[in-house]
Every structure is written in structure tokens, then in C-alpha cells.
Design a protein around this motif. Sequence first.
Motif, short mmCIF file in Angstrom:
data_model
loop_
_atom_site.label_atom_id
_atom_site.label_comp_id
_atom_site.label_asym_id
_atom_site.label_seq_id
_atom_site.Cartn_x
_atom_site.Cartn_y
_atom_site.Cartn_z
N MET A 1 0.81 -1.22 0.00
CA MET A 1 0.00 0.00 0.00
C MET A 1 0.85 1.28 0.00
O MET A 1 0.33 2.36 -0.23
CB MET A 1 -0.93 0.02 1.22
CG MET A 1 -1.95 -1.09 1.23
SD MET A 1 -3.08 -0.98 -0.18
CE MET A 1 -3.97 0.51 0.25
N ARG A 2 2.16 1.16 0.30
CA ARG A 2 3.01 2.35 0.31
C ARG A 2 3.08 3.03 -1.07
O ARG A 2 3.03 4.26 -1.16
CB ARG A 2 4.40 2.00 0.81
CG ARG A 2 4.46 1.67 2.30
CD ARG A 2 5.88 1.60 2.78
NE ARG A 2 6.53 2.90 2.67
CZ ARG A 2 7.85 3.08 2.87
NH1 ARG A 2 8.63 2.03 3.14
NH2 ARG A 2 8.37 4.28 2.77
N PRO A 3 3.23 2.24 -2.15
CA PRO A 3 3.24 2.91 -3.47
C PRO A 3 1.96 3.70 -3.72
O PRO A 3 2.00 4.80 -4.28
CB PRO A 3 3.38 1.74 -4.45
CG PRO A 3 4.04 0.66 -3.67
CD PRO A 3 3.52 0.80 -2.28
N LEU A 4 0.80 3.16 -3.30
CA LEU A 4 -0.47 3.87 -3.48
C LEU A 4 -0.48 5.16 -2.66
O LEU A 4 -0.95 6.20 -3.13
CB LEU A 4 -1.63 2.96 -3.07
CG LEU A 4 -3.04 3.58 -3.17
CD1 LEU A 4 -3.33 4.02 -4.60
CD2 LEU A 4 -4.10 2.58 -2.70
N LYS A 5 0.08 5.08 -1.44
CA LYS A 5 0.13 6.27 -0.58
C LYS A 5 0.95 7.37 -1.24
O LYS A 5 0.55 8.55 -1.27
CB LYS A 5 0.73 5.90 0.78
CG LYS A 5 0.90 7.07 1.72
CD LYS A 5 1.55 6.63 3.02
CE LYS A 5 1.81 7.83 3.93
NZ LYS A 5 2.47 7.43 5.20
N PHE A 6 2.11 7.02 -1.80
CA PHE A 6 2.96 8.02 -2.45
C PHE A 6 2.29 8.57 -3.71
O PHE A 6 2.41 9.77 -4.03
CB PHE A 6 4.32 7.41 -2.79
CG PHE A 6 5.16 7.13 -1.58
CD1 PHE A 6 5.39 8.13 -0.64
CD2 PHE A 6 5.72 5.88 -1.37
CE1 PHE A 6 6.17 7.88 0.48
CE2 PHE A 6 6.50 5.63 -0.25
CZ PHE A 6 6.73 6.63 0.69
N LEU A 7 1.58 7.71 -4.44
CA LEU A 7 0.86 8.19 -5.63
C LEU A 7 -0.23 9.19 -5.25
O LEU A 7 -0.42 10.20 -5.93
CB LEU A 7 0.25 7.00 -6.37
CG LEU A 7 1.17 6.22 -7.30
CD1 LEU A 7 0.45 4.99 -7.84
CD2 LEU A 7 1.66 7.09 -8.46
#
Length: 373
Positions: free
Chosen positions: A1-7
Motif C-alpha cells: 500500500m506504500r506505493p499507493l500512498k505516495f501516488l
Amino acid sequence: MRPLKFLLQKELRQIFRDPAIIRILFIMPMVQLLILPLAADYEIKNINLGLVDHDHSEYSRKLVNKIVASGYFRLKDNSALFKQGMHAIEQDKTDLILEIPAHFERDLIKDNAATLLIAVNAINGVKAGLGGAYIQGIIQEYNKDIRDQWVSEPHFDPQPVIEVTYSDWFNPNMNYRVFMVPGILVMLVTIIGSSIASNNIVREKEMGTIEQINVSPISKAHFILGKLIPFWMLALAVLTVGLTLARVIYGILPLGHYITIYIFAALYLLAILGLGLLLSTYAQTQQQSMLVSFFITMIFNLLSGLFTPIESMPGWAQVITRFNPVSYFIEVMRMVILKGSGLADIRYHILAMIGFAVFFNTWAILNYRKRSG
């Protein structure tokens, strides 16, 4: 979920960095919501009336006074001949002619019957139909007043009369704004969701950043969600501001719960934003995406039941409306606001909207993978 958070952080920063997007998202829809309900009025007033009175009796004067006093008609022409009255219609001075024949009062008293001629300028079919219906209703009411006046007189032989009692449910004051404002709010949210989302991926293509995203370890689903969720949140904020304006400016309070509106709106926006992102995966330039989005949104709005009842459309158009998510949301808004409907009453609408959301977003993810893989 970290990539989604950064996006999500990237998208939100990019949105709030551009003041033009904020103006488009909030200021423009609010101005439209203040103006459109005043213009989209189903009630026709100030119909220009032309009069040709050959009788000049007390009864004809009472009839004309009753028509003018209704507030729907303005007496703009009083001609001696019907030909002169038609000339006024040809010059667009009047919309409708009422011709009262000679001996109107005498025939009405002696024979209990009289004839009138109504000629309507039918270039504007809506205005002609409503204007003709208005004046016929006023004449029928005038006829009833005369019968009530005569019923106690010994020479009058009353005929059987059917009295009709009716009541207006859900909108007792027949306030068109209560009917139109929810639909207009849906239309504005739809335009924002589809047009802004359709430019999202295309902007990445034109800026050249799409190639960097393609080689990064970000899944296609996360990329689409990162593009969808920020505008989903902003569209819900626009809906909130619109509902607040509807309450403050127009005094519209839903009989149902706001939570019902928001639950359905959340699903609806997933579908509309998914459609916008789907268009964005096909378009190569922002101009292409805007034009296609405008074309589809226009069809959705025209076939949504906002201005024309779906039941009065041709059969083929009614079939198309079943695949139009806008028509579902407009119907739900009116059901919740006017009828007080709950989640159980709109369960089939919810299922349909879930289907639209899954269909459009899945197609967008698969199509993006196909074009960038």
C-alpha cells in the motif's frame, strides 16, 4: 500500500499546486448551480395574448379579466378582426389568439353553450402546448364559476357533474426547483468527474512522466487507483458544497438521510471516474480526451431524465437509459430528497452502479496494461 500512498500524495500536491483546477472544481459548478435552476423552469409565464372580441359583453370581459389575472398571460393585442390578430402573431407580438364570437353571452345564457376559438403559435412546441393547456384550464374554471352562479336559478337545469379531488404527493407546492436542483447537481458532478479524470493519464503522456511510471515497480491497479481516489474525494467535496447551497439558497432539505445520498454518490463517482480514466487510456492528447468526454457526457445528460421524462422517450432511447449511470443517480437523488427513500428502496440502483463501477474500472486497468505493457 506504500506505493499507493505516495501516488496519492503526488496527485493531491499536483492538484492543489494548480489554482485553475480548484477554480474549475469548485467555483464554476457553484455558479452554474445558482444560475441553471433559475433558467431551467418548466413553468411558462408571460405568454403574450392577442384578443379578438366580437361580443364586448359583460361575460366576455369577465373571461378576459380572469385569463389576465391568472399571471400566465399578458394582453398584448386587442384586434377587431381575426386577420389582424394573426398579423400580430406573424410579427411575434403575440403567442396566442383568443377569439370570442358575437352573441357569446346570449348563446351562453339562452342555449347553455358557446364556442371560443384559440389559435396558438406552435413554432415553440413546449410554449404552445403549455399555453394552450393553461388557457383551456382557465376557461373550464370560468365555465364552472358560471354554472355555480346559475345552479340556484330556477331556469337552470343542472347536468350531472363529476367532481374530482386530487392532491400532489411528494412535492405538494409543485416547486420545480425541488425537482430540478438535485438533477442539475448530479449533472455538474458528472461533468467534473468525467472531464477532469479523462485528462489525468493523458497529461502524464504529454509531460513525458508516463514512461517513468511505467518502468517503476507500481502495479497498474495502484496507478489507476492513485489517479481515481483524489478526484473521487474532491467530487464528494463538490457534492457537499452543492447540497449545502441547495439547502441555504433554495431551502431544499431531503426527506431521506444524507448518508443514503453519499453512499450512492460514492459508488456513482467510482463509475464515472472509471469511465473518465478509461477514456484517458485511449486518448493521446488532452484535446482528444476533452472532446470525447464532452460528447459522452452530453449524451448521458440528455438521456438522463433531467429535462425530459424517460417514459416519454422512444423505446430505443429508454433502452439506452438503462445503460446510463447518470439516470440512476438523478432518480436516486429525487427519491431520497422528495420521497424520503432509504437504502432498501434503491437497492437495485446500487447493484447497477456497482456493476458500472466494476466494468469501467476493470476495463481501464486492462486497457492500460495492454497499451503500456
